[in-house]
Design a protein around this motif. Structure first.
Motif, mmCIF file in Angstrom:
data_model
loop_
_atom_site.group_PDB
_atom_site.id
_atom_site.type_symbol
_atom_site.label_atom_id
_atom_site.label_comp_id
_atom_site.label_asym_id
_atom_site.label_seq_id
_atom_site.Cartn_x
_atom_site.Cartn_y
_atom_site.Cartn_z
ATOM 1 N N UNK A 57 -5.169 -2.437 -4.863
ATOM 2 C CA UNK A 57 -5.526 -1.757 -6.107
ATOM 3 C C UNK A 57 -4.876 -0.380 -6.159
ATOM 4 N N UNK A 58 -4.399 0.010 -7.346
ATOM 5 C CA UNK A 58 -4.030 1.404 -7.594
ATOM 6 C C UNK A 58 -5.318 2.124 -7.950
ATOM 7 N N UNK A 105 0.839 -1.191 0.000
ATOM 8 C CA UNK A 105 0.000 0.000 0.000
ATOM 9 C C UNK A 105 0.882 1.253 0.000
ATOM 10 N N UNK A 106 0.401 2.301 -0.636
ATOM 11 C CA UNK A 106 1.053 3.615 -0.612
ATOM 12 C C UNK A 106 0.014 4.634 -1.050
ATOM 13 N N UNK A 117 -6.101 8.309 -2.396
ATOM 14 C CA UNK A 117 -5.480 8.159 -3.703
ATOM 15 C C UNK A 117 -4.177 7.385 -3.543
ATOM 16 N N UNK A 118 -4.016 6.334 -4.348
ATOM 17 C CA UNK A 118 -2.789 5.549 -4.328
ATOM 18 C C UNK A 118 -3.086 4.064 -4.257
ATOM 19 N N UNK A 119 -2.064 3.288 -3.968
ATOM 20 C CA UNK A 119 -2.227 1.835 -3.840
ATOM 21 C C UNK A 119 -2.873 1.531 -2.505
ATOM 22 N N UNK A 120 -3.976 0.783 -2.523
ATOM 23 C CA UNK A 120 -4.785 0.632 -1.319
ATOM 24 C C UNK A 120 -5.539 -0.692 -1.296
#
Length: 394
Positions: A152-153, A113-114, A127-130
């Motif tokens: 998911x991005x 995640x990011x 917003x981002x990888x989650x």
């Protein structure tokens, strides 16, 4: 691919800026770091030409959540999965050791995640990888049972400022699946979910418009409604959805239905249910490619893809408490939704699990699945799986 790389770079810049600001400014909440470990042994025995598989793997997940600043927070999380003690005789689903049965836990180290999150007045934007999960994971989930979970991005916005109402929308441009980086998909997915709580339960309507961004026209559009609730010792749920798909020369429509009822006695809880993943003239079955599929239709994972004849899953479960932990036993009976001359009986299965938390930060469990095949032409074989695990979270 260019859009995906740009999206990732922008996210990384925002993360660094947000983390830096949080570290230097007066924060509203404190930053925190955590580590999650999961050591698991899995064995698979199938009645086919594949060798029996066994795997001992350790998943390590490191998470850092920044302090909050002006309602912004940032999260960075890394995930690593390693084979342990040389117990690695298994097909990892990405091309290694294909002479063995599949255990879908490839070795991997990746950014799990990011993302940057803004939260205020009932609005949450991310917003981002989650990680994304919706309702019971039937359509969108993290596949958390596997060591490399699904993320998911995406860009997600949730609104829950109104009493008893929650709305969410997500746009996904990459599906980071459970097979390391080998089978990730670029996507153009739209997820819309609206829930309303009543005194009798929660009513949810949804539309999930999925598209794999592979340069060819394709779509998988699902529209549905569900209701689930609990009254005294009774629990109940019902769901219906329709699905249309276009991909190349394939064009189909199918429906989904599920119903479940439960009753809690003093010592145990009983549940009875039916789930129907429909078929279009025995050609294509109802599909849920973003789901936590292991949760449904038996833990032996024989129906991760719906048969083209569709699937009817009749099940009964009993669960309770013992020795400080929880146990569940479930029986499944499978059949085709639209049977043919050669495919009707799709087999049966029994599942059992016991898990217990101990010493505050630890959990251990034992899990078993035994699938008995039905019609030989359905392509299924008798399958036994067993898992033993211990996890820790700090």
């Amino acid at each position: 691919m260019k859009n995906v790389h740009t999206f990732s770079k922008i996210t990384a810049v925002i993360l660094l800026a947000s983390a830096s600001a949080s570290a230097t400014a007066n924060s509203e909440t404190k930053a925190k770091a955590s580590i999650d470990l999961n050591l698991r042994y899995e064995k698979v025995d199938q009645d086919n030409t594949k060798k029996d598989a066994s795997a001992l793997t350790l998943r390590t997940r490191l998470n850092y959540t920044s302090a909050s600043y002006n309602n912004f927070t940032a999260v960075v999380e890394f995930e690593d999965s390693r084979q342990v003690a040389g117990i690695n005789k298994y097909n990892d689903a990405v091309g290694n050791n294909t002479q063995y049965s599949v255990i879908a836990d490839p070795e991997t180290t990746e950014l799990d995640q990011a993302y940057v999150q803004y939260k205020k007045d009932g609005i949450t934007a991310k917003v981002g990888r989650q990680v994304l999960t919706l309702d019971n994971h039937r359509y969108v989930g993290h596949v958390g049972w596997r060591q490399d979970r699904q993320t998911f991005d995406a860009a997600t916005i949730t609104y829950d400022a109104l009493d008893n109402v929650k709305m969410s929308y997500s746009y996904i441009n990459k599906r980071n699946r459970i097979f390391s980086n080998e089978k990730d998909f670029n996507a153009k997915d739209h997820l819309l979910n609206l829930a309303y709580k009543t005194s009798y339960g929660k009513l949810t309507v949804y539309s999930y418009l999925l598209e794999v961004d592979e340069g060819t026209a394709n779509s998988l559009d699902t529209f549905g409604v569900s209701f689930n609730g609990k009254k005294d010792k009774f629990s109940y749920s019902a769901e219906f959805a329709t699905q249309d798909s276009e991909s190349g020369a394939t064009d189909y429509s199918a429906s989904y239905m599920a119903i479940e009822g439960g009753y809690s006695f003093d010592a145990v809880t009983l549940k009875l249910g039916a789930e129907v993943l429909g078929s279009d003239d025995s050609m294509v079955g109802f599909s849920t490619p973003l789901a936590t599929l292991h949760k449904f239709n038996g833990w032996a994972d024989q129906f991760l893809g719906t048969p083209k004849e569709g699937l009817v899953d009749l099940y009964a479960s009993v669960s309770g408490k013992a020795f400080g932990g929880g146990w569940t036993v479930t029986i499944h009976d499978y059949s085709a939704d639209e049977s043919t001359d050669t495919v009707d009986d799709l087999g049966s299965e029994i599942n059992a699990v016991y898990a217990k938390k101990f010493a505050k930060n630890y959990k251990a469990g034992l899990k078993y699945a035994a699938y008995s095949a039905g019609d030989s032409t359905a392509g299924k074989v008798d399958t036994d799986k067993i898992w033993l695990w211990v996890s820790a979270n700090f």
